[in-house]
Design a protein around this motif. Sequence first.
Motif, mmCIF file in Angstrom:
data_model
loop_
_atom_site.group_PDB
_atom_site.id
_atom_site.type_symbol
_atom_site.label_atom_id
_atom_site.label_comp_id
_atom_site.label_asym_id
_atom_site.label_seq_id
_atom_site.Cartn_x
_atom_site.Cartn_y
_atom_site.Cartn_z
ATOM 1 N N ILE A 4 50.064 -21.487 119.617
ATOM 2 C CA ILE A 4 51.398 -21.249 119.046
ATOM 3 C C ILE A 4 51.210 -20.339 117.842
ATOM 4 C CG2 ILE A 4 53.376 -22.288 117.870
ATOM 5 C CD1 ILE A 4 52.817 -24.839 119.567
ATOM 6 N N GLN A 5 51.894 -19.221 117.847
ATOM 7 C CA GLN A 5 51.832 -18.265 116.729
ATOM 8 C C GLN A 5 53.004 -18.605 115.805
ATOM 9 O OE1 GLN A 5 50.875 -16.181 114.306
ATOM 10 N NE2 GLN A 5 50.075 -14.653 115.738
ATOM 11 N N PRO A 6 52.754 -19.313 114.709
ATOM 12 C CA PRO A 6 53.890 -19.845 113.946
ATOM 13 C C PRO A 6 54.561 -18.867 112.981
ATOM 14 C CG PRO A 6 51.830 -20.672 113.036
ATOM 15 C CD PRO A 6 51.472 -19.806 114.209
ATOM 16 N N HIS A 7 53.969 -17.695 112.775
ATOM 17 C CA HIS A 7 54.578 -16.718 111.856
ATOM 18 C C HIS A 7 54.345 -15.334 112.461
ATOM 19 C CE1 HIS A 7 55.252 -15.477 107.367
ATOM 20 N NE2 HIS A 7 55.657 -14.515 108.189
ATOM 21 N N ALA A 30 57.138 -18.140 116.310
ATOM 22 C CA ALA A 30 58.259 -18.434 115.407
ATOM 23 C C ALA A 30 58.391 -17.266 114.443
ATOM 24 C CB ALA A 30 58.023 -19.740 114.664
ATOM 25 N N TRP A 166 56.498 -25.853 104.374
ATOM 26 C CA TRP A 166 55.257 -25.115 104.676
ATOM 27 C C TRP A 166 55.161 -23.975 103.650
ATOM 28 C CZ3 TRP A 166 55.599 -21.750 109.748
ATOM 29 C CH2 TRP A 166 54.632 -20.743 109.743
ATOM 30 N N LEU A 213 48.066 -24.628 108.859
ATOM 31 C CA LEU A 213 48.572 -23.752 109.913
ATOM 32 C C LEU A 213 47.894 -22.395 109.782
ATOM 33 C CD1 LEU A 213 52.347 -24.594 109.377
ATOM 34 C CD2 LEU A 213 50.940 -25.375 111.294
ATOM 35 N N ASN A 215 48.150 -18.252 111.035
ATOM 36 C CA ASN A 215 49.060 -17.280 111.654
ATOM 37 C C ASN A 215 48.611 -15.867 111.356
ATOM 38 O OD1 ASN A 215 50.730 -16.139 109.217
ATOM 39 N ND2 ASN A 215 50.638 -18.355 108.871
ATOM 40 N N PRO A 253 50.918 -26.524 114.642
ATOM 41 C CA PRO A 253 52.259 -25.918 114.633
ATOM 42 C C PRO A 253 53.271 -26.780 115.373
ATOM 43 C CG PRO A 253 50.621 -24.307 115.370
ATOM 44 C CD PRO A 253 49.896 -25.588 115.142
ATOM 45 N N LEU A 257 56.471 -27.807 113.248
ATOM 46 C CA LEU A 257 57.746 -27.257 113.732
ATOM 47 C C LEU A 257 58.531 -28.296 114.519
ATOM 48 C CD1 LEU A 257 56.393 -23.761 114.871
ATOM 49 C CD2 LEU A 257 57.585 -24.306 112.729
ATOM 50 N N PHE A 263 62.401 -27.664 118.394
ATOM 51 C CA PHE A 263 61.059 -27.216 118.794
ATOM 52 C C PHE A 263 60.458 -28.343 119.631
ATOM 53 C CE2 PHE A 263 56.637 -26.180 118.685
ATOM 54 C CZ PHE A 263 56.601 -24.796 118.614
#
Lengths: 286, 79
Positions: A4-7, A30, A166, A213, A215, A253, A257, A263
């Motif tokens: 999961i690519q959170p940013h 995200a 976060w 996290l 990213n 993530p 999230l 999510f």
Amino acid sequence: MYIIQPHYHAIARTAQDYERMAMSGVVAVAEPAFWAGFDRKYPETFLDYFRQISEFEPTRAADYGIRHFSWVAVNPKEAENLTLAREVLSQMAEFFDNPGVLGVGETGLHKSTSNEIAILQEHVDLAMKHGQLVLIHTPHLDDKLKGTLKVLDVLREMDVDRDRIWIDHVEEHTVKAVLDEGYWAGMTIYPLTKMTPERTADILEIYGHERLLVNSSADWGPSDPFTLQACILEYKRRGHSEQECLEVFHNNPARFLGQNPKFDIKPIRFESFDELPAKAAVASST
Amino acid sequence: MLTPAQVLDEYHLEVRCKLLEIAAIFDRYDRAGAAFPDERADDDFRHERVRASLEVLASDKENASRAEKLARIFSGPVD
């Protein structure tokens, strides 16, 4: 590998990013609202931007089987314009009903001015009032340490749920302060500034992976979404298991999230065939 | 050729990044030594090369040819 690519700032990137991310195991991204490279003049420009990232971008990502989520905020650079920022803030809550919007971000500080601090407080207030998650940007380079400590000072004076906040772009000199105060900390891997894949792996080894996290924050500047995958490779090269990688790059993530029920991607655990009941193992091999 | 100020502008962030990376590698080595005390490699010849290189980098002499000196430090002996 599931990632999961959170940013990730999708509107600044081409569809080829989505294609390659999908091929490398990215299942969701995200997208926080951020600076466009120039200061916008009109509140409506922000509102259209929020529509773009919350309504249109999910369709682009879906073409590659990637789930797309977003955040809304006036970024710290433009928070200097109080009138503009407050006009946008007054209409921001409408976007919380969008099925992909996870919260308020990225708010935060850039030069840590009094205007920026006021708008940061107003963003956090709005998020808490509406039960939203918060993503906080911390400044770059020379301003990093001062700005991160100031963010913590500001939050300490507010009534906030620290589990739902976060604080992003931590580095070696700021990660401990953020974790010690009970927030989630994000590490952003850039080609030159912020973190590198190797230093990120160091911090994961020093602090463990709880509330951390990772990213790429890939945007329109010098950046690369695949610094995240480079970090996964580095972490694996050091002998960390597939499950540990999953914990850092997918499950964390999902945990943070996932505090917003929109999510709905859950943490996952690898299971070997010999752990499965006999019937399930047979069924999965046919 | 760039002016001195242009060199700083162009490469300062790269220097910062590479110095941080070196510092992180030294820290990594120390942590590994603490985690595996029976496998320390403190007498490895490569430490001396790194120390000698850092002295060259810290030199403030102009025209110090630092890159050439480092390349020589990391070269094997010439008969």
